[in-house]
Design an enzyme around this catalytic site. Sequence first.
Site, PDB file in Angstrom:
ATOM      1  N   HIS A 143      -8.854   9.790 -30.140  1.00 13.67           N
ATOM      2  CA  HIS A 143      -9.103   9.739 -28.696  1.00 13.67           C
ATOM      3  C   HIS A 143      -8.886  11.077 -27.970  1.00 13.67           C
ATOM      4  O   HIS A 143      -8.312  11.122 -26.882  1.00 13.67           O
ATOM      5  CB  HIS A 143      -8.228   8.658 -28.054  1.00 13.67           C
ATOM      6  CG  HIS A 143      -8.580   7.245 -28.465  1.00 13.67           C
ATOM      7  ND1 HIS A 143      -9.840   6.886 -28.892  1.00 13.67           N
ATOM      8  CD2 HIS A 143      -7.823   6.105 -28.514  1.00 13.67           C
ATOM      9  CE1 HIS A 143      -9.849   5.583 -29.167  1.00 13.67           C
ATOM     10  NE2 HIS A 143      -8.649   5.079 -28.960  1.00 13.67           N
ATOM     11  N   HIS A 217     -11.640   2.754 -22.218  1.00 13.99           N
ATOM     12  CA  HIS A 217     -10.751   2.000 -23.105  1.00 13.99           C
ATOM     13  C   HIS A 217     -10.060   0.834 -22.384  1.00 13.99           C
ATOM     14  O   HIS A 217      -8.845   0.640 -22.512  1.00 13.99           O
ATOM     15  CB  HIS A 217      -9.714   2.948 -23.713  1.00 13.99           C
ATOM     16  CG  HIS A 217      -9.187   2.504 -25.037  1.00 13.99           C
ATOM     17  ND1 HIS A 217      -8.418   1.378 -25.195  1.00 13.99           N
ATOM     18  CD2 HIS A 217      -9.347   3.022 -26.274  1.00 13.99           C
ATOM     19  CE1 HIS A 217      -8.103   1.247 -26.468  1.00 13.99           C
ATOM     20  NE2 HIS A 217      -8.653   2.235 -27.152  1.00 13.99           N
ATOM     21  N   GLU A 355     -15.120  -0.943 -27.134  1.00 20.45           N
ATOM     22  CA  GLU A 355     -15.354   0.450 -26.745  1.00 20.45           C
ATOM     23  C   GLU A 355     -16.736   0.881 -27.225  1.00 20.45           C
ATOM     24  O   GLU A 355     -16.955   1.053 -28.412  1.00 20.45           O
ATOM     25  CB  GLU A 355     -14.275   1.334 -27.371  1.00 20.45           C
ATOM     26  CG  GLU A 355     -12.861   0.914 -27.028  1.00 20.45           C
ATOM     27  CD  GLU A 355     -11.878   1.153 -28.173  1.00 20.45           C
ATOM     28  OE1 GLU A 355     -11.787   2.287 -28.661  1.00 20.45           O
ATOM     29  OE2 GLU A 355     -11.216   0.188 -28.591  1.00 20.45           O
TER      30      GLU A 355
HETATM   31  C1  BGC Z   1      -8.200   2.254 -31.860  1.00 20.74           C
HETATM   32  C2  BGC Z   1      -6.930   1.572 -32.253  1.00 20.74           C
HETATM   33  C3  BGC Z   1      -5.833   2.076 -31.357  1.00 20.74           C
HETATM   34  C4  BGC Z   1      -6.226   1.790 -29.930  1.00 20.74           C
HETATM   35  C5  BGC Z   1      -5.226   2.298 -28.955  1.00 20.74           C
HETATM   36  C6  BGC Z   1      -8.501   1.883 -30.465  1.00 20.74           C
HETATM   37  O1  BGC Z   1      -9.681   2.497 -30.041  1.00 20.74           O
HETATM   38  O2  BGC Z   1      -9.262   1.936 -32.719  1.00 20.74           O
HETATM   39  O3  BGC Z   1      -6.601   1.820 -33.592  1.00 20.74           O
HETATM   40  O4  BGC Z   1      -4.618   1.473 -31.657  1.00 20.74           O
HETATM   41  O5  BGC Z   1      -7.462   2.358 -29.643  1.00 20.74           O
HETATM   42  O6  BGC Z   1      -4.942   3.622 -29.171  1.00 20.74           O
END
Ligand code: BGC
Length: 390
Positions: A143, A217, A355
């Site tokens: 991310h 998110h 997402e």
């Molecule tokens: C990821 C997860 C993660 C979450 C929060 C998601 O997009 O795939 O593995 O725990 O985001 O960070």
Amino acid sequence: MKGLLALTGAAISAAALAVAAVPAGAQPAGGVGSGPSIAKEPFGALADGTKVDRYTLTSGKGVRVRILTYGGIVQTLEAPDARGRTANVVLGFATLKDYVDKNGGPYFGAIIGRYANRIAKGRFTLDGKTYQLAINNDPNSLHGGLKGFNTKVWKAQPVSGGGSVGLRLDYTSPDGEENYPGTLKTTVTYTLTKGNELRVAYHATTDKATVVNLTNHSYFNLAGEGTGGIYDHLLQLNASRFTPVDSTLIPTGQLAPVKGTPFDFTRPHAIGERIRVGDQQLLYGQGYDHNFVLDQRRPGEPTQAARVTDPRSGRVLNITTTEPGIQFYSGNFLDGTLVGTSGRVYRQGDGFALETQHFPDSPNQPNFPSTVLRPGQAFDSATTYSFSAR
Ligand code: BGC
């Protein structure tokens, strides 16, 4: 050190609302009846003094969304059930301090960039040059790195017209930020229509070749944030394939058919129906944490992606997107250590995220749709979340 700081402001009460209404006459909470409106209020400041604002967008048809200039975060999203009773259907925090101190793990409601999802070992090579990113999700980069777009204070500008109301957010990421090449000028525009649709449009340009993958998110619980688990929600995904992962949640490169697996959501299934099946992929994710390959008619064309129904409240969320993939994450790492917006603790499976995105680790996967952006090109994508009830 901008960003990771203590705060001087607390959550602002609803009573403090109503600064700068566009158009004039912002309506009260819930706001069924009049047209779409937007209002702004202060939401505190970072320790370096940077002020954060909160915008409230109201559809006039029962949906109300609160967006922070910090991280472009969707803080709350109230949507009506069939009898017109509204509930906040996204997970989040009550205060800016909580977002700064605690949102580095869950990323509640935030804009994710420059690269949503994982890049294997935080490394990729572009035009012969190798870039090493921060490893913040051992052994990978997740991310956007240590201080991704979710931690930036975005420049905000209300926009309206055509029976909708919107908020344009701008952030310019300097060349080399988080070790990504190129100055990335990014605009994210949230638009709320009187049809109770929240549209998120992403636009980015660069001055050097780079990689980009942008998403939002938000975690949803259509029965209401803090009311318990989402395993009874019915999910349908327009995806006949998904990208299986290794034990670190990096795709193997395969596009595997979902048919005959717990990943087949081509017809509606309760999220929890098969989540305890002894399947290696579910073990890796501790539940669903996988990218689904959308059955797009044409790349870049808006496509039906997901439909989720809460059988108890009757609320329905429908998602369309121009992106080729969608990460379905069943809130596996919520572990009872965070207190959410309404003061209730979030436990595993108390929210799900969908997402819209390019596939994880695309910079290292030659067979995946490319995430490379070059000078003179524009990255454009759009995702629409529609709220209804039955
Ligand atoms: C990821 C997860 C993660 C979450 C929060 C998601 O997009 O795939 O593995 O725990 O985001 O960070």
